[in-house]
Scaffold this active site. Structure first.
Site, PDB file in Angstrom:
ATOM      1  N   ARG A   1      39.925 -23.174  -7.202  1.00  0.00           N
ATOM      2  CA  ARG A   1      38.816 -22.400  -6.616  1.00  0.00           C
ATOM      3  C   ARG A   1      38.821 -20.976  -7.152  1.00  0.00           C
ATOM      4  O   ARG A   1      37.774 -20.381  -7.390  1.00  0.00           O
ATOM      5  CB  ARG A   1      38.916 -22.428  -5.081  1.00  0.00           C
ATOM      6  CG  ARG A   1      37.899 -21.551  -4.378  1.00  0.00           C
ATOM      7  CD  ARG A   1      37.643 -21.955  -2.919  1.00  0.00           C
ATOM      8  NE  ARG A   1      38.826 -22.275  -2.162  1.00  0.00           N
ATOM      9  CZ  ARG A   1      39.729 -21.378  -1.742  1.00  0.00           C
ATOM     10  NH1 ARG A   1      39.566 -20.094  -1.985  1.00  0.00           N
ATOM     11  NH2 ARG A   1      40.786 -21.772  -1.062  1.00  0.00           N
TER      12      ARG A   1
ATOM     13  N   TYR B   1      11.192 -16.875  -6.137  1.00  0.00           N
ATOM     14  CA  TYR B   1      11.441 -18.279  -5.784  1.00  0.00           C
ATOM     15  C   TYR B   1      11.535 -18.417  -4.249  1.00  0.00           C
ATOM     16  O   TYR B   1      12.192 -17.617  -3.583  1.00  0.00           O
ATOM     17  CB  TYR B   1      12.743 -18.723  -6.469  1.00  0.00           C
ATOM     18  CG  TYR B   1      13.286 -20.020  -5.965  1.00  0.00           C
ATOM     19  CD1 TYR B   1      12.502 -21.181  -5.960  1.00  0.00           C
ATOM     20  CD2 TYR B   1      14.586 -20.114  -5.479  1.00  0.00           C
ATOM     21  CE1 TYR B   1      12.995 -22.376  -5.485  1.00  0.00           C
ATOM     22  CE2 TYR B   1      15.100 -21.315  -5.012  1.00  0.00           C
ATOM     23  CZ  TYR B   1      14.289 -22.439  -5.001  1.00  0.00           C
ATOM     24  OH  TYR B   1      14.786 -23.614  -4.532  1.00  0.00           O
TER      25      TYR B   1
ATOM     26  N   ASP C   1      16.830 -11.451 -11.417  1.00  0.00           N
ATOM     27  CA  ASP C   1      16.918 -12.892 -11.622  1.00  0.00           C
ATOM     28  C   ASP C   1      16.098 -13.218 -12.867  1.00  0.00           C
ATOM     29  O   ASP C   1      14.874 -13.100 -12.874  1.00  0.00           O
ATOM     30  CB  ASP C   1      16.370 -13.624 -10.382  1.00  0.00           C
ATOM     31  CG  ASP C   1      16.410 -15.140 -10.527  1.00  0.00           C
ATOM     32  OD1 ASP C   1      16.440 -15.642 -11.673  1.00  0.00           O
ATOM     33  OD2 ASP C   1      16.389 -15.836  -9.484  1.00  0.00           O
TER      34      ASP C   1
ATOM     35  N   LYS D   1      18.336 -24.362 -14.729  1.00  0.00           N
ATOM     36  CA  LYS D   1      17.025 -24.414 -15.420  1.00  0.00           C
ATOM     37  C   LYS D   1      17.213 -24.398 -16.938  1.00  0.00           C
ATOM     38  O   LYS D   1      17.920 -25.223 -17.462  1.00  0.00           O
ATOM     39  CB  LYS D   1      16.148 -23.273 -14.917  1.00  0.00           C
ATOM     40  CG  LYS D   1      16.201 -23.056 -13.408  1.00  0.00           C
ATOM     41  CD  LYS D   1      15.739 -24.280 -12.626  1.00  0.00           C
ATOM     42  CE  LYS D   1      15.840 -23.995 -11.129  1.00  0.00           C
ATOM     43  NZ  LYS D   1      15.630 -25.132 -10.293  1.00  0.00           N
TER      44      LYS D   1
END
Ligand code: PLP
Length: 390
Positions: A58, A110, A179, A204
């Site tokens: 992690r 978004y 972004d 994306k």
């Protein structure tokens, strides 16, 4: 274009960096040309308080490490951190702040980002204002800590003047995060334009194969990086090693894919622009886009994103258009080799309140198209036949 301790001692081109940055085969014992996959969740230590580089999956993993460094290099920055989704990366950034801090967010973003900030971050005590990008300076308050914009915006493809907003952010001692999912570092590097942080949904264009959900934060600021690295580990918003391996592979073809996305989307946009059933097309590469000249100054090209309005259409007409498509697939998401189409008012932006959608022109006749890598003639004839059904 070389990150801290990078494999590329001299500045190199984008494609070379995508293939080689931080992937020197001599750094792993096998000398494998492709970074070996390491699935192990834990790493042997020399002693209770000493270890080589990784300790627990992690907090760090070799495949994630390669990808993070390579992505930072592509954005011309020093530090990258991968998160298990684009929204995970956004949550990481929002978690830099404490209850009572104020975040100004562009209003055309978004739907998931809007929902995360509005429905979750406010519960944690953050104050969020969604404002038109031209009104950002007047929205700054004493407790403002961050300006968050998307450029291009989703779904109306507005161009954000990043250098101008960065100047406002600097003047008021506020951080700027961009972004850049719709544009990618292949065409624009927000850090070079003055942003403090860049976020990509790697889901994306960056991964481009519609088979991995992941996000990244990029910065040159060591202090921000250290804080985000702590949050990435302690919040546990980390991607799987195999997904990192996949994205590392995918970004090797990012330059090729982006050039073709641009070529195809421009041809499709020009076709739509002349179609009698289309009211308006938004594509920053078309001279009719209201900010075409600004975009040309800030970016070297455009991705596969097109937004268009079907003339005089109501919800039922848009639905008929979308369900008539045979090659372009009606689905959420964007940026892959498949062309995808969607109806933001009921899909990606359904969580945005109706009155806000009206202000942003996210109407029931607005179609968002992610132009993929199929033969463009096939895409155009598919769109043509579907428009005829409207
Ligand atoms: C511009 C933009 N940013 C962030 C996200 C969220 O990314 P993810 O789905 O990887 O969480 C999306 C998702 O569609 C997006 O379009």
């Amino acid at each position: 274009m070389s990150g801290e301790n990078g494999y590329l001692p001299e500045p190199k081109g984008f494609a070379t960096a995508a293939i080689h940055a931080f992937q020197d085969p001599e750094q792993w014992e096998s000398m494998a040309v492709v970074a070996p996959m390491v699935a192990s969740t834990t790493f042997k230590r020399y002693g209770p308080s000493s270890f080589k580089k990784f300790e627990y999956g992690r907090s760090g993993n070799p495949n994630r490490d390669v990808l993070e460094n390579c992505l930072a290099t592509l954005d011309n920055a020093k530090y990258g951190l991968c998160w298990s989704s684009g929204l995970g990366a956004t949550m990481g950034v929002a978690s830099l702040f404490k209850a009572g801090d104020h975040i100004i967010c562009g209003d055309d973003i978004y739907g998931g980002t809007n929902c995360l900030l509005d429905k979750v971050c406010t519960k944690l005590g953050l104050e969020i204002s969604f404002v038109d990008e031209t009104k950002i300076e007047s929205a700054i308050k004493k407790n403002t800590k961050l300006i968050w914009v998307e450029s291009l915006t989703n779904p109306t493809l507005k161009v954000i003047n990043i250098p101008a907003i960065a100047a406002i952010a600097r003047k008021h001692n506020v951080l700027l995060a961009v972004d850049s999912t719709f544009v990618t570092p292949y065409f624009q590097r927000p850090i070079d334009l003055g942003a403090d942080l860049v976020v990509h949904s790697l889901t994306k264009f960056m991964n481009g194969h519609t088979d991995v959900i992941m996000g990244v934060t990029i910065t040159n600021n060591k202090n921000l990086y250290d804080q985000l690295k702590f949050l990435q580990n302690i919040m546990g918003i980390v991607p799987a090693p195999f997904d990192c391996y996949q994205v590392t592979r995918s970004i090797k073809t990012l330059p090729l894919r982006m050039k073709q996305h641009m070529k195809n989307s421009l041809e499709v946009a020009k076709f739509l622009e002349t179609h009698p059933k289309v009211e308006k097309v938004l594509h920053p590469g078309l001279p009719c886009h209201p900010q075409h000249e600004l975009y040309k100054k800030l970016a070297s090209g455009c991705s596969g994103m097109i937004t268009f309005y079907i003339k005089n259409a109501v919800l039922e007409h848009s639905q008929r258009f979308l369900t008539s498509l045979k090659i372009v697939t009606l689905a959420h998401s964007l940026g892959g080799y498949h062309s995808l189409a969607e109806l933001p008012s009921v899909m990606s932006h359904a969580s945005i309140p109706e009155d806000q959608r009206k202000i942003l022109n996210i109407t029931d006749n607005l179609i968002r198209l992610s132009v993929g890598l199929e033969d463009v003639e096939d895409l155009i004839s598919d769109l043509q036949q579907a428009l005829e059904k409207v």
